[in-house]
Design an enzyme around this catalytic site. Structure first.
Site, PDB file in Angstrom:
ATOM      1  N   LYS A 187       0.826  -1.200   0.000  1.00 25.62           N
ATOM      2  CA  LYS A 187       0.000   0.000   0.000  1.00 25.62           C
ATOM      3  C   LYS A 187       0.878   1.276   0.000  1.00 25.62           C
ATOM      4  CE  LYS A 187      -3.879  -2.373   0.345  1.00 25.62           C
ATOM      5  NZ  LYS A 187      -3.634  -3.826   0.207  1.00 25.62           N
TER       6      LYS A 187
HETATM    7  C1  LIG Z   1      -5.005  -4.639   0.891  1.00 26.78           C
HETATM    8  C2  LIG Z   1      -6.459  -4.649   0.808  1.00 26.78           C
HETATM    9  C3  LIG Z   1      -7.287  -5.159   1.826  1.00 26.78           C
HETATM   10  C4  LIG Z   1      -6.797  -5.922   3.006  1.00 26.78           C
HETATM   11  O1  LIG Z   1      -5.770  -5.403   3.705  1.00 26.78           O
HETATM   12  P1  LIG Z   1      -4.733  -6.347   4.465  1.00 26.78           P
HETATM   13  O2  LIG Z   1      -3.938  -5.345   5.233  1.00 26.78           O
HETATM   14  O3  LIG Z   1      -3.929  -7.079   3.441  1.00 26.78           O
HETATM   15  O4  LIG Z   1      -5.488  -7.266   5.350  1.00 26.78           O
HETATM   16  C5  LIG Z   1      -8.647  -5.048   1.695  1.00 26.78           C
HETATM   17  N1  LIG Z   1      -9.203  -4.479   0.624  1.00 26.78           N
HETATM   18  C6  LIG Z   1      -8.464  -3.996  -0.375  1.00 26.78           C
HETATM   19  C7  LIG Z   1      -9.152  -3.351  -1.532  1.00 26.78           C
HETATM   20  C8  LIG Z   1      -7.080  -4.079  -0.331  1.00 26.78           C
HETATM   21  O5  LIG Z   1      -6.355  -3.616  -1.353  1.00 26.78           O
END
Ligand SMILES: *Cc1c(COP(=O)(O)O)cnc(C)c1O
Length: 388
Positions: A187
């Site tokens: 992210k």
């Molecule tokens: C990364 C992501 C998640 C989940 O996050 P995690 O930290 O990996 O549990 C949920 N929704 C979307 C759209 C994502 O890109």
């Protein structure tokens, strides 16, 4: 040198400066490594970032979204409207609290849930809308909240990819209902693993804290009690200190992502043209340079004009040293969902985009010539497989 193998460009890669690494070492030496003063500082800094709304952090984005649903009181017998084009966590958390995901098709331009199709999916059991801001591009937030108000629904924003994105100049998370972010390594802002939830008031924040730690209502010298089923979803100080430093660097990351996205638009157009492919549509992202955080740069392969599938294109790009990703196939096609009766045909735009979308590399440490190499490699591969 004889070695002509180009360096491999992954589709994403996190950046950590020396200051961050030093800060992590300091936490490790401090004797307090799990949730403590750095977490408190990170939550306070995030709250300030979001204009004073309460913020609580969790071990990952998935736990953050699950706790958001629990805070909103969503469970058995409830329906939650969401999009089939997301990381499967979005609908998995709906199932995990005992509720039912109801998938609404996407808008092919934004690749986000088509807000105009939500009203038709609302039933007497609908309790919430869970939109996803794919690649960081928000939906029309005015329309989203107008729909929610009209049908008296909660909104749990899966803003996992949208840290730093805006709507009409206001940060995503600084307004709205419950807003969930992920700090997973891919992210725009990462704590390695982690997430945060922006809430409406302190009562909700207290409830979130309870779900975050086993459902404990009190512990310590005044005894201990548990009144709901909670999990173990706290964020550690090691993760929190990384987040504090990432937050400082976010503006520079953001500027770099935006510049690289600009270059993609220019160079892809040039490369398609010089390969005689200017008629080919790659359904490039909306050129939104004020509101999106450019979490990803995605194209949609024109598979009907190619003699191969997406996997073949990805394999050949990999041979050219270019990493790509798929974000995402339609969730309704997964066995778990098929077994529950979901059909990809019910959301045909999501089915098509999920089958042909391709994520190209985009991360702050890329250099301009990486973009040139990727665009040239993509055009070359498309030319090779173009049917006429
Ligand atoms: C990364 C992501 C998640 C989940 O996050 P995690 O930290 O990996 O549990 C949920 N929704 C979307 C759209 C994502 O890109």
């Amino acid at each position: 040198m004889a070695n002509t193998t180009p360096t491999f460009i992954p589709f994403t890669r996190p950046s950590f400066n020396q200051e961050t690494i030093d800060a992590v070492a300091q936490v490790l030496r401090s004797g307090w490594v799990t949730s403590g003063p750095k977490l408190a500082e990170f939550e306070a800094t995030l709250s300030e970032y979001f204009g004073g709304r309460p913020v609580r952090c969790f071990a990952n984005g998935t736990a953050t979204m699950k706790i958001a649903l629990q805070v909103a009181g969503i469970g058995e017998g409830d329906e939650v409207i969401t999009t089939p084009i997301s990381w499967v966590a979005t609908s998995n958390v709906i199932l995990s609290v005992g509720a039912k995901p109801v998938f609404v098709d996407i808008d092919p331009l934004t690749r986000n849930i088509d807000l105009n199709k939500i009203a038709a999916a609302v039933t007497s059991k609908t309790r919430a809308i869970m939109p996803v801001y794919l690649a960081g591009l928000p939906v029309d937030m005015d329309q989203l909240y107008a729909i929610a108000q009209q049908h008296q629904l909660r909104v749990i924003e899966d803003a996992a990819q949208a840290f730093g994105s805006q709507w009409n100049g206001k940060k995503i998370g600084s307004f709205g209902d419950l807003v969930s972010f992920s700090f997973q390594a891919n992210k725009n802002l990462t704590t390695i693993e982690g997430g945060c939830l922006v809430l409406n008031h302190l009562d909700e924040a207290k409830l979130a804290e309870k779900f975050r730690l086993q459902g404990l209502t009190r512990h310590g010298m005044d005894g201990m009690d548990v009144d709901v089923l909670g999990g173990k979803d706290n964020l550690t100080d090691v993760n929190a200190v990384i987040g504090l430093h990432q937050l400082k660097q976010l503006p520079s990351y953001q500027a770099r992502r935006s510049a690289l996205a600009h270059r993609y638009f220019d160079v892809i157009a040039t490369q398609l043209k010089s390969n005689g492919l200017d008629k080919l549509s790659l359904e490039l992202p909306i050129q939104n340079f004020t509101e999106t955080n450019w979490h990803m740069f995605q194209v949609v392969l024109p598979l009907e004009e190619l003699d191969c599938d997406r996997a073949q294109v990805m394999t050949e790009l990999k041979e050219l040293g270019i990493g790509t990703g798929v974000h995402y196939p339609a969730i309704t096609g997964f066995t778990l969902y098929q077994n529950q009766g979901y059909k990809t045909n019910d959301t045909p735009i999501a089915e098509r985009i999920g089958r042909s979308i391709l994520t190209l590399p985009l991360f702050p440490d890329m250099v301009d010539t990486d973009i040139d190499r990727i665009a040239a490699g993509l055009a070359q591969t498309l030319k090779k497989h173009h049917k006429n």
